[in-house]
Design an enzyme around this catalytic site. Structure first.
Site, PDB file in Angstrom:
ATOM      1  N   TYR A 187       0.711  -1.360   0.105  1.00  0.00           N
ATOM      2  CA  TYR A 187       0.195  -0.049  -0.020  1.00  0.00           C
ATOM      3  C   TYR A 187       0.918   1.434   0.038  1.00  0.00           C
ATOM      4  CZ  TYR A 187      -3.025   3.914   2.103  1.00  0.00           C
ATOM      5  OH  TYR A 187      -3.242   4.815   2.403  1.00  0.00           O
TER       6      TYR A 187
HETATM    7  N1  LIG Z   1      -9.195   7.100   6.037  1.00  0.00           N
HETATM    8  C1  LIG Z   1      -8.089   7.817   6.545  1.00  0.00           C
HETATM    9  O1  LIG Z   1      -7.987   7.807   7.835  1.00  0.00           O
HETATM   10  C2  LIG Z   1      -7.020   7.920   5.579  1.00  0.00           C
HETATM   11  C3  LIG Z   1      -7.325   8.007   4.065  1.00  0.00           C
HETATM   12  N2  LIG Z   1      -6.226   8.129   3.291  1.00  0.00           N
HETATM   13  C4  LIG Z   1      -6.630   7.973   1.840  1.00  0.00           C
HETATM   14  O2  LIG Z   1      -7.578   8.900   1.440  1.00  0.00           O
HETATM   15  C5  LIG Z   1      -8.523   8.399   0.555  1.00  0.00           C
HETATM   16  C6  LIG Z   1      -9.854   8.313   1.228  1.00  0.00           C
HETATM   17  O3  LIG Z   1      -9.688   7.130   2.151  1.00  0.00           O
HETATM   18  P1  LIG Z   1     -10.978   6.493   2.701  1.00  0.00           P
HETATM   19  O4  LIG Z   1     -12.232   7.418   2.533  1.00  0.00           O
HETATM   20  O5  LIG Z   1     -10.843   5.993   4.011  1.00  0.00           O
HETATM   21  O6  LIG Z   1     -11.148   5.481   1.579  1.00  0.00           O
HETATM   22  P2  LIG Z   1     -11.790   4.120   1.548  1.00  0.00           P
HETATM   23  O7  LIG Z   1     -10.954   3.088   2.143  1.00  0.00           O
HETATM   24  O8  LIG Z   1     -12.971   4.157   2.244  1.00  0.00           O
HETATM   25  O9  LIG Z   1     -11.960   3.730  -0.121  1.00  0.00           O
HETATM   26  C7  LIG Z   1     -12.508   4.627  -0.993  1.00  0.00           C
HETATM   27  C8  LIG Z   1     -13.144   3.879  -1.893  1.00  0.00           C
HETATM   28  O10 LIG Z   1     -12.247   3.325  -2.978  1.00  0.00           O
HETATM   29  C9  LIG Z   1     -13.128   2.226  -3.457  1.00  0.00           C
HETATM   30  N3  LIG Z   1     -11.946   1.157  -4.346  1.00  0.00           N
HETATM   31  C10 LIG Z   1     -11.131   0.286  -3.682  1.00  0.00           C
HETATM   32  N4  LIG Z   1     -10.958  -0.448  -4.343  1.00  0.00           N
HETATM   33  C11 LIG Z   1     -11.253   0.049  -5.730  1.00  0.00           C
HETATM   34  C12 LIG Z   1     -11.020  -0.653  -7.170  1.00  0.00           C
HETATM   35  N5  LIG Z   1     -10.392  -1.861  -7.095  1.00  0.00           N
HETATM   36  N6  LIG Z   1     -11.531   0.044  -8.146  1.00  0.00           N
HETATM   37  C13 LIG Z   1     -12.366   1.064  -7.791  1.00  0.00           C
HETATM   38  N7  LIG Z   1     -12.645   1.661  -6.522  1.00  0.00           N
HETATM   39  C14 LIG Z   1     -12.115   1.043  -5.416  1.00  0.00           C
HETATM   40  C15 LIG Z   1     -13.964   1.732  -2.693  1.00  0.00           C
HETATM   41  O11 LIG Z   1     -15.120   1.721  -3.512  1.00  0.00           O
HETATM   42  P3  LIG Z   1     -16.421   0.708  -3.095  1.00  0.00           P
HETATM   43  O12 LIG Z   1     -16.536   1.100  -1.731  1.00  0.00           O
HETATM   44  O13 LIG Z   1     -17.373   1.030  -3.905  1.00  0.00           O
HETATM   45  O14 LIG Z   1     -15.840  -0.673  -3.368  1.00  0.00           O
HETATM   46  C16 LIG Z   1     -14.069   2.720  -1.461  1.00  0.00           C
HETATM   47  O15 LIG Z   1     -15.203   3.401  -1.311  1.00  0.00           O
HETATM   48  C17 LIG Z   1      -7.763   7.156   0.221  1.00  0.00           C
HETATM   49  O16 LIG Z   1      -7.082   7.438  -1.107  1.00  0.00           O
HETATM   50  C18 LIG Z   1      -7.032   6.845   1.278  1.00  0.00           C
HETATM   51  O17 LIG Z   1      -5.812   6.107   0.862  1.00  0.00           O
HETATM   52  C19 LIG Z   1      -4.989   8.375   3.807  1.00  0.00           C
HETATM   53  C20 LIG Z   1      -4.572   8.551   5.176  1.00  0.00           C
HETATM   54  C21 LIG Z   1      -5.661   7.844   6.215  1.00  0.00           C
HETATM   55  N1  LIG Z   2      -8.158   3.459   1.378  1.00  0.00           N
HETATM   56  C1  LIG Z   2      -7.796   3.796   2.633  1.00  0.00           C
HETATM   57  N2  LIG Z   2      -6.520   4.174   2.855  1.00  0.00           N
HETATM   58  C2  LIG Z   2      -6.217   4.431   4.277  1.00  0.00           C
HETATM   59  C3  LIG Z   2      -7.403   4.057   5.350  1.00  0.00           C
HETATM   60  C4  LIG Z   2      -8.565   3.714   4.995  1.00  0.00           C
HETATM   61  O1  LIG Z   2      -9.534   3.709   5.866  1.00  0.00           O
HETATM   62  N3  LIG Z   2      -8.694   3.478   3.616  1.00  0.00           N
HETATM   63  N4  LIG Z   2      -6.992   4.574   6.594  1.00  0.00           N
HETATM   64  C5  LIG Z   2      -5.696   4.657   6.940  1.00  0.00           C
HETATM   65  C6  LIG Z   2      -5.448   4.835   8.551  1.00  0.00           C
HETATM   66  O2  LIG Z   2      -6.372   5.719   8.864  1.00  0.00           O
HETATM   67  C7  LIG Z   2      -3.865   5.221   9.062  1.00  0.00           C
HETATM   68  O3  LIG Z   2      -3.676   6.472   8.458  1.00  0.00           O
HETATM   69  C8  LIG Z   2      -3.811   5.016  10.407  1.00  0.00           C
HETATM   70  O4  LIG Z   2      -2.481   5.341  10.867  1.00  0.00           O
HETATM   71  C9  LIG Z   2      -4.703   4.792   6.148  1.00  0.00           C
HETATM   72  N5  LIG Z   2      -5.212   4.676   4.796  1.00  0.00           N
END
Ligand SMILES: NC(=O)C1=CN([C@@H]2O[C@H](COP(=O)(O)OP(=O)(O)OC[C@H]3O[C@@H](n4cnc5c(N)ncnc54)[C@H](OP(=O)(O)O)[C@@H]3O)[C@@H](O)[C@H]2O)C=CC1
Ligand SMILES: Nc1nc2c(c(=O)[nH]1)N=C([C@H](O)[C@@H](O)CO)CN2
Length: 237
Positions: free
Chosen positions: A149
């Site tokens: 990742y």
């Molecule tokens: N949440 C956090 O604390 C953090 C988030 N981030 C980044 O911020 C962004 C948003 O985070 P968050 O809202 O938690 O994200 P999620 O984990 O909720 O993922 C967002 C969406 O990505 C879609 N997805 C996953 N795999 C695929 C695929 N193969 N093809 C198309 N779509 C796909 C999913 O769609 P579906 O649900 O329809 O399957 C999901 O709704 C991400 O890029 C994440 O890496 C970074 C650090 C921390």
């Molecule tokens: N696609 C996602 N990316 C990440 C998520 C998640 O929920 N979906 N969550 C994290 C964590 O919050 C991490 O930042 C905790 O240290 C990271 N990326």
């Protein structure tokens, strides 16, 4: 001329959904991609948000989405590459396929979409056009449990620099690097306390801080090729 839509990939839940709804409230036409149909999508549709299915785990799926996106709109104000899978590292025979899948979602999809959809951004008649990559604080330090990742997010971070140089001055390309923003459903109290202690701010802020950061990038005519950290001061601990 009507405003061009903003595309958020993976906008059916959590950060992407929050930003899609806030952008729509702010008067922007919004298109999101989703992978799994679910009731929440009807709420987004009721707010005028266009929802397009997409699975970025294969090149064919990426190209199929682009074809449908071009059937939906002839221009774009911005593209937010938000779709992501926070998959822990697989062991044994699964490791290679799992790495490849994260490469496609986090690197190949943004790369191909940016190349094929440049013409949609160029067709936008508004003063500013943006691409925003959602990366992660772990790009800076790696991860013992999410190495694939972190590596593929690092690739996305590097693509920010390349596309910013390629697309200037008509299209600005930046990244947002969050740390803990929202918890997952299964996160227990022990995990929450441990995760909060990793940053100087010691909190779980929620998706509003990401929308503030996206808003800054969408509203600033002079910022490109940067990564905006939104991580509570992780580097200070
Ligand atoms: N949440 C956090 O604390 C953090 C988030 N981030 C980044 O911020 C962004 C948003 O985070 P968050 O809202 O938690 O994200 P999620 O984990 O909720 O993922 C967002 C969406 O990505 C879609 N997805 C996953 N795999 C695929 C695929 N193969 N093809 C198309 N779509 C796909 C999913 O769609 P579906 O649900 O329809 O399957 C999901 O709704 C991400 O890029 C994440 O890496 C970074 C650090 C921390
Ligand atoms: N696609 C996602 N990316 C990440 C998520 C998640 O929920 N979906 N969550 C994290 C964590 O919050 C991490 O930042 C905790 O240290 C990271 N990326």
């Amino acid at each position: 001329m009507s405003a061009s839509p903003i595309l958020i990939t993976g906008g059916a839940q959590r950060l992407g959904r929050h930003c899609a709804e806030r952008l729509a409230e702010d008067g922007h036409p919004v298109i999101i991609s989703y992978r799994r149909e679910r009731p929440e999508l009807e709420v987004l549709r009721s707010r005028g948000i266009v929802t397009l299915p997409a699975d970025f785990s294969s090149e064919a799926g990426i190209l199929d989405f682009i074809a449908r996106l071009k059937g939906e709109t002839s221009s774009l104000r911005a593209i937010v590459h938000n779709a992501s899978d926070w998959a822990p590292d697989s062991q044994g025979d699964e490791a290679g396929a799992a790495f490849e899948r994260l490469f496609r979602i986090h690197m190949q999809a943004p790369y191909i979409i940016n190349l094929h959809c440049r013409e949609l951004l160029e067709a936008c008649g508004e003063p500013q056009r943006d691409i925003v990559h959602m990366t992660d604080y772990v790009v800076q330090k790696g991860s013992k449990k999410h190495a694939a990742y972190a590596a593929t997010k690092a690739g996305l971070a590097n693509l920010t620099l390349s596309f910013a140089a390629m697309y200037a001055p008509r299209i600005q390309v930046n990244a947002i690097a969050p740390a803990l923003i929202m918890l997952g459903e299964g996160d227990d109290e022990a995990y929450v306390e441990k995760a909060k202690a990793k940053s100087a701010m010691g909190m779980v802020p929620g998706p509003g801080v990401i929308y503030q950061s996206l808003r800054y990038l969408l509203d600033n005519r002079y910022v490109t090729g940067i990564t905006l950290p939104v991580d509570g001061g992780r580097h200070l601990r």
